[in-house]
Design a protein around this motif. Structure first.
Motif, PDB file in Angstrom:
ATOM      1  N   ILE A 436       0.841  -1.207   0.000  1.00 51.87           N
ATOM      2  CA  ILE A 436       0.000   0.000   0.000  1.00 51.87           C
ATOM      3  C   ILE A 436       0.874   1.255   0.000  1.00 51.87           C
ATOM      4  O   ILE A 436       0.636   2.204  -0.747  1.00 51.87           O
ATOM      5  CB  ILE A 436      -0.957  -0.004   1.221  1.00 51.87           C
ATOM      6  CG1 ILE A 436      -1.926  -1.184   1.097  1.00 51.87           C
ATOM      7  CG2 ILE A 436      -1.717   1.302   1.313  1.00 51.87           C
ATOM      8  CD1 ILE A 436      -2.738  -1.458   2.344  1.00 51.87           C
ATOM      9  N   ALA A 437       1.924   1.245   0.833  1.00 49.93           N
ATOM     10  CA  ALA A 437       2.823   2.409   0.884  1.00 49.93           C
ATOM     11  C   ALA A 437       3.439   2.650  -0.491  1.00 49.93           C
ATOM     12  O   ALA A 437       3.497   3.790  -0.971  1.00 49.93           O
ATOM     13  CB  ALA A 437       3.908   2.201   1.924  1.00 49.93           C
ATOM     14  N   ARG A 438       3.893   1.599  -1.126  1.00 50.76           N
ATOM     15  CA  ARG A 438       4.521   1.742  -2.448  1.00 50.76           C
ATOM     16  C   ARG A 438       3.527   2.247  -3.473  1.00 50.76           C
ATOM     17  O   ARG A 438       3.856   3.074  -4.328  1.00 50.76           O
ATOM     18  CB  ARG A 438       5.093   0.408  -2.902  1.00 50.76           C
ATOM     19  CG  ARG A 438       6.397   0.089  -2.195  1.00 50.76           C
ATOM     20  CD  ARG A 438       7.105  -1.054  -2.889  1.00 50.76           C
ATOM     21  NE  ARG A 438       8.369  -1.328  -2.225  1.00 50.76           N
ATOM     22  CZ  ARG A 438       8.887  -2.522  -2.081  1.00 50.76           C
ATOM     23  NH1 ARG A 438       8.250  -3.581  -2.570  1.00 50.76           N
ATOM     24  NH2 ARG A 438      10.043  -2.687  -1.484  1.00 50.76           N
ATOM     25  N   ALA A 439       2.288   1.728  -3.421  1.00 54.07           N
ATOM     26  CA  ALA A 439       1.266   2.185  -4.372  1.00 54.07           C
ATOM     27  C   ALA A 439       1.031   3.688  -4.230  1.00 54.07           C
ATOM     28  O   ALA A 439       0.661   4.369  -5.179  1.00 54.07           O
ATOM     29  CB  ALA A 439      -0.036   1.416  -4.162  1.00 54.07           C
ATOM     30  N   HIS A 440       1.287   4.210  -3.030  1.00 57.82           N
ATOM     31  CA  HIS A 440       1.124   5.656  -2.803  1.00 57.82           C
ATOM     32  C   HIS A 440       2.411   6.423  -3.055  1.00 57.82           C
ATOM     33  O   HIS A 440       2.522   7.592  -2.693  1.00 57.82           O
ATOM     34  CB  HIS A 440       0.645   5.904  -1.368  1.00 57.82           C
ATOM     35  CG  HIS A 440      -0.813   5.597  -1.177  1.00 57.82           C
ATOM     36  ND1 HIS A 440      -1.281   4.312  -0.998  1.00 57.82           N
ATOM     37  CD2 HIS A 440      -1.912   6.401  -1.174  1.00 57.82           C
ATOM     38  CE1 HIS A 440      -2.600   4.340  -0.880  1.00 57.82           C
ATOM     39  NE2 HIS A 440      -3.014   5.599  -0.981  1.00 57.82           N
ATOM     40  N   GLY A 441       3.398   5.741  -3.601  1.00 57.63           N
ATOM     41  CA  GLY A 441       4.675   6.426  -3.891  1.00 57.63           C
ATOM     42  C   GLY A 441       5.542   6.566  -2.646  1.00 57.63           C
ATOM     43  O   GLY A 441       6.421   7.423  -2.585  1.00 57.63           O
ATOM     44  N   GLY A 442       5.291   5.731  -1.637  1.00 55.06           N
ATOM     45  CA  GLY A 442       6.042   5.853  -0.390  1.00 55.06           C
ATOM     46  C   GLY A 442       6.845   4.604  -0.074  1.00 55.06           C
ATOM     47  O   GLY A 442       7.093   3.777  -0.954  1.00 55.06           O
ATOM     48  N   ALA A 443       7.268   4.490   1.187  1.00 52.86           N
ATOM     49  CA  ALA A 443       8.097   3.354   1.591  1.00 52.86           C
ATOM     50  C   ALA A 443       7.938   3.145   3.097  1.00 52.86           C
ATOM     51  O   ALA A 443       7.402   4.011   3.801  1.00 52.86           O
ATOM     52  CB  ALA A 443       9.553   3.635   1.267  1.00 52.86           C
ATOM     53  N   ILE A 444       8.391   1.982   3.561  1.00 55.07           N
ATOM     54  CA  ILE A 444       8.378   1.729   5.016  1.00 55.07           C
ATOM     55  C   ILE A 444       9.767   1.261   5.429  1.00 55.07           C
ATOM     56  O   ILE A 444      10.386   0.454   4.733  1.00 55.07           O
ATOM     57  CB  ILE A 444       7.363   0.622   5.392  1.00 55.07           C
ATOM     58  CG1 ILE A 444       5.967   0.978   4.869  1.00 55.07           C
ATOM     59  CG2 ILE A 444       7.325   0.448   6.905  1.00 55.07           C
ATOM     60  CD1 ILE A 444       4.911  -0.040   5.264  1.00 55.07           C
ATOM     61  N   GLU A 445      10.242   1.814   6.539  1.00 51.56           N
ATOM     62  CA  GLU A 445      11.524   1.359   7.065  1.00 51.56           C
ATOM     63  C   GLU A 445      11.316   0.890   8.493  1.00 51.56           C
ATOM     64  O   GLU A 445      10.388   1.337   9.165  1.00 51.56           O
ATOM     65  CB  GLU A 445      12.517   2.527   7.084  1.00 51.56           C
ATOM     66  CG  GLU A 445      13.227   2.713   5.770  1.00 51.56           C
ATOM     67  CD  GLU A 445      13.952   4.042   5.736  1.00 51.56           C
ATOM     68  OE1 GLU A 445      14.181   4.602   6.828  1.00 51.56           O
ATOM     69  OE2 GLU A 445      14.257   4.490   4.634  1.00 51.56           O
ATOM     70  N   VAL A 446      12.192   0.015   8.933  1.00 51.39           N
ATOM     71  CA  VAL A 446      12.044  -0.463  10.298  1.00 51.39           C
ATOM     72  C   VAL A 446      13.389  -0.366  11.005  1.00 51.39           C
ATOM     73  O   VAL A 446      14.440  -0.591  10.407  1.00 51.39           O
ATOM     74  CB  VAL A 446      11.510  -1.922  10.311  1.00 51.39           C
ATOM     75  CG1 VAL A 446      12.412  -2.847   9.536  1.00 51.39           C
ATOM     76  CG2 VAL A 446      11.368  -2.433  11.740  1.00 51.39           C
ATOM     77  N   SER A 447      13.311   0.020  12.288  1.00 52.04           N
ATOM     78  CA  SER A 447      14.532  -0.048  13.094  1.00 52.04           C
ATOM     79  C   SER A 447      14.124  -0.713  14.406  1.00 52.04           C
ATOM     80  O   SER A 447      13.002  -0.535  14.873  1.00 52.04           O
ATOM     81  CB  SER A 447      15.087   1.355  13.351  1.00 52.04           C
ATOM     82  OG  SER A 447      14.182   2.068  14.133  1.00 52.04           O
ATOM     83  N   SER A 448      15.000  -1.511  14.937  1.00 55.33           N
ATOM     84  CA  SER A 448      14.591  -2.296  16.098  1.00 55.33           C
ATOM     85  C   SER A 448      15.782  -2.590  16.992  1.00 55.33           C
ATOM     86  O   SER A 448      16.885  -2.821  16.506  1.00 55.33           O
ATOM     87  CB  SER A 448      13.958  -3.599  15.601  1.00 55.33           C
ATOM     88  OG  SER A 448      13.434  -4.304  16.679  1.00 55.33           O
ATOM     89  N   THR A 449      15.538  -2.546  18.281  1.00 54.22           N
ATOM     90  CA  THR A 449      16.591  -2.919  19.230  1.00 54.22           C
ATOM     91  C   THR A 449      16.045  -4.075  20.058  1.00 54.22           C
ATOM     92  O   THR A 449      14.967  -3.954  20.647  1.00 54.22           O
ATOM     93  CB  THR A 449      16.920  -1.734  20.169  1.00 54.22           C
ATOM     94  OG1 THR A 449      17.019  -0.566  19.373  1.00 54.22           O
ATOM     95  CG2 THR A 449      18.212  -1.979  20.918  1.00 54.22           C
ATOM     96  N   LEU A 450      16.792  -5.165  20.083  1.00 54.87           N
ATOM     97  CA  LEU A 450      16.307  -6.335  20.822  1.00 54.87           C
ATOM     98  C   LEU A 450      16.090  -5.967  22.287  1.00 54.87           C
ATOM     99  O   LEU A 450      16.935  -5.343  22.914  1.00 54.87           O
ATOM    100  CB  LEU A 450      17.310  -7.480  20.721  1.00 54.87           C
ATOM    101  CG  LEU A 450      17.137  -8.435  19.528  1.00 54.87           C
ATOM    102  CD1 LEU A 450      18.113  -9.596  19.635  1.00 54.87           C
ATOM    103  CD2 LEU A 450      15.695  -8.940  19.442  1.00 54.87           C
ATOM    104  N   GLY A 451      14.908  -6.323  22.781  1.00 49.95           N
ATOM    105  CA  GLY A 451      14.591  -6.066  24.177  1.00 49.95           C
ATOM    106  C   GLY A 451      14.109  -4.658  24.452  1.00 49.95           C
ATOM    107  O   GLY A 451      13.617  -4.373  25.538  1.00 49.95           O
TER     108      GLY A 451
END
Ligand code: ADP
Length: 464
Positions: A436-451
Motif C-alpha cells: 500500500i505504501a509503495r502504491a502511494h509512492g512511499g516506503a516503510i523502514e524499520v529499526s529495532s533494538t532487541l529487548g
C-alpha cells in the motif's frame, strides 16, 4: 506483391535502391557536364578556325580577292585529324569558295540572315540518312564596318558522340553491376549482423511459463544486438524470479488456508464422535467460528495482496491523514488497553495526502495491530510529522524487538520471525502494508533494538 519477410532482404533492397539513385544522379551529372564541355570546346575551335579563315582571305580595296584560295586545313583544331568544312559566301549568300566534307550542305536561311546583320550563329544540323550531326558556325566578314562576305565552318560531331556513347555504355553496364554487388554485400552484412536475432527467436520459442530457465548467453558485445540479447536475458531472469515467487506464494497461501480448515474438520470430527452436551456444542461452534474468522481474515489479506498492484492513482482522493491516524488509534486503543498497554498519539493537525482511504487505514491498522500484538508491556506511540513535501509517520513500541538477521525479510509475504507462534498471524500484514505504501509512492523502514522495541517509519508524499 508478396511482402519481403526478412530484414536482411529489405536492407539489401534499400542499399541497392539508394545506390541506384546515387548512381543515376551522379551518372547524369557526369554525362551532361561532359556533353556540355565537349560541345563548348567544338564551338571554340570552330570560331577559331573561322577567324583563321578570315585572316587568310585576301582583301583588296574592300573586296575579297577570290583568286587566292583559302587554306584547306587550318592549323588549330580540337579534334586533330578531322577535316573541317570551310565555306565563303558573298554578301548575297552565294557560295564563292568551299572545301571539306560538308561543303554541299545547303546553308540555312536563318544563319545567312543573321550573318548579314553582322551576327554570328552556331547550329547543329542532322543528316537523317547517315544519322550524323554536324555543328556549323556562321559569321560575317567585315571590312571597315561593311559586310564583304560570310564565313561558315562546320565539323561533324561523331567523335563527341562516340565519347559520350562510351561513357553511357560504361554507366549502363557498370551501374547495375555495382548495384548488384552492393545488394549482395548488404544482404550478407545484414545476415551476419542479425544472426543473434535468429538465436533470440529460437530461444523465445523454447520458453514456456513452466520453464523460464533458458538463456541466450551470447558473448557480450556493446552493440545494439548485444544489448538486446543482454536485456532479453535480464528480462528472462526477472520473469523467472517472479514466476518462482508467485508459485511459492500460491503454495504458501494454500498451506495457510489449509490450517484453519483442518482445525475446523478436527473440531467437527471430535464433536460428532458421540452425543454431546449443549455446552460442548456451543464451545465447538465458537471454536469453529474463531477458525472461520481466521479464514476470512486470511482470504481478505490474500485478496488485498492480489489487488495491490492494480490500485490506480487516478482514483485517489485528498485525505486528511491527521484525522485518519487519530481514528485508527481510537479504534485500536481498546485492544491495547485490554493488554494493559498505553496507546499515545503525537499527531499535528493538517497533514494531507492524495491516496485511497481504505488502503491507508489498512496500512496503519496493520502496523499498530502488530505493535499491540507483539508488545507485552509498555506503550505504543503513533507520531507523525511533515518534512518538506514528505509525511513521516512512526509507529513505535516497547516490545521485544526484531533480531537483526530477520529485519531484511519481515516484509516478505508469509514471513514470520517465530513461525511456531502460528496464532499470531500469517505473515502477510507487513507485506500488505508495504504494498500500500509503495502504491502511494512511499516506503516503510524499520529499526529495532532487541529487548527495547521496534519503530516502523512510513514515508508518504504529502499534499500542501
Ligand atoms: P504477522 O501476521 O505474523 O504479524 P507481519 O507481516 O505483520 O505478519 O509481520 C511479520 C513478522 O514481523 C511477524 O511475524 C513478527 O515476527 C515481526 N514483527 C512485525 N511487527 C513487529 C513488532 N512491532 N515487534 C516485533 N516484531 C514484529
Amino acid at each position: 506483391m508478396k511482402r519481403l519477410r526478412t530484414l536482411r532482404a529489405r536492407f539489401a533492397l534499400w542499399v541497392a535502391a539508394l545506390l541506384l539513385a546515387v548512381l543515376v544522379a551522379f551518372g547524369a551529372l557526369v554525362y551532361f557536364s561532359l556533353a556540355r564541355d565537349l560541345s563548348a570546346a567544338i564551338d571554340d575551335s570552330l570560331q577559331l578556325s573561322a577567324s583563321q579563315a578570315i585572316a587568310a582571305v585576301n582583301i583588296e580595296n574592300g573586296q575579297i580577292n577570290f583568286a587566292d584560295s583559302i587554306p584547306e586545313n587550318p592549323t588549330v583544331t580540337t579534334t586533330g585529324e578531322r577535316d573541317l568544312t570551310i565555306r565563303i559566301f558573298n554578301p548575297g549568300g552565294q557560295i564563292i569558295q568551299a572545301s571539306g566534307e560538308f561543303s554541299a550542305w545547303p546553308a540555312t536561311a536563318a544563319s545567312i540572315t543573321a550573318a548579314r546583320q553582322q551576327r554570328s550563329t552556331f547550329e547543329t544540323l542532322a543528316d537523317p540518312k547517315e544519322q550524323i550531326l554536324v555543328r556549323f558556325y556562321t559569321g560575317p566578314i567585315i571590312e571597315n564596318g561593311q559586310l564583304i562576305g560570310i564565313v561558315q565552318v562546320a565539323q561533324d560531331l561523331e567523335d563527341v558522340q562516340k565519347t559520350l556513347n562510351r561513357l553511357l555504355q560504361a554507366l549502363l553496364i557498370g551501374g547495375p553491376l555495382l548495384v548488384l554487388v552492393a545488394a549482395f554485400g548488404g544482404y550478407f552484412l545484414a545476415a551476419r549482423a542479425l544472426a543473434p536475432i535468429d538465436q533470440i527467436i529460437h530461444t523465445a520459442r523454447r520458453i514456456s511459463a513452466e520453464d523460464l530457465s533458458a538463456r541466450l548467453n551470447l558473448p557480450a558485445t556493446d552493440d545494439e544486438v548485444g544489448r538486446l540479447a543482454t536485456t532479453f536475458d535480464a528480462m528472462l531472469a526477472r520473469l523467472d524470479e517472479s514466476f518462482k515467487r508467485e508459485r511459492q506464494f500460491t503454495a504458501d497461501a494454500s498451506h495457510e488456508l489449509r490450517t484453519p480448515l483442518a482445525a475446523m474438520q478436527a473440531i467437527l470430527g471430535v464433536i460428532r464422535e458421540e452425543r454431546r452436551t449443549p455446552e460442548d456444542y456451543e464451545q465447538a461452534l465458537s471454536d469453529i467460528s474463531e477458525e472461520a474468522d481466521r479464514l476470512r481474515a486470511l482470504t481478505e489479506d490474500l485478496l488485498q495482496l492480489a489487488r495491490g498492484d492494480t490500485q490506480s492513482p487516478a482514483a485517489y482522493a485528498k485525505i486528511d491523514l491527521s484525522a485518519l491516524l487519530n481514528d485508527v488509534a481510537d479504534s485500536l486503543r481498546p485492544l491495547a488497553e485490554a493488554k494493559g498497554l498505553a496507546l499515545n498519539c503525537n499527531i499535528p493537525n493538517g497533514l494531507f495526502l492524495s491516496g485511497e482511504m481504505d488502503g491507508l487505514i489498512r496500512l496503519f491498522v496493520n502496523l499498530v495491530e502488530n505493535a499491540v500484538k507483539y508488545t507485552d508491556d509498555g506503550a505504543i506511540t503513533l507520531s507523525a510529522q511533515a518534512e518538506a513535501d514528505q509525511l513521516r509517520i512512526i509507529v513505535a513500541d516497547t516490545g521485544p524487538g526484531i533480531p537483526p538477521e530477520h529485519l531484511p525479510r519481515i516484509f516478505d509475504r508469509f514471513y514470520r520471525v517465530d513461525a511456531s507462534r502460528t496464532q499470531r498471524g500469517a505473515g502477510l500484514g507487513l507485506a500488505i502494508a508495504l504494498d500500500i505504501a509503495r502504491a502511494h509512492g512511499g516506503a516503510i523502514e524499520v529499526s529495532s533494538t532487541l529487548g527495547a522495541g521496534s519503530a516502523f517509519t512510513v514515508q508518504l508524499p504529502g499534499l500542501r
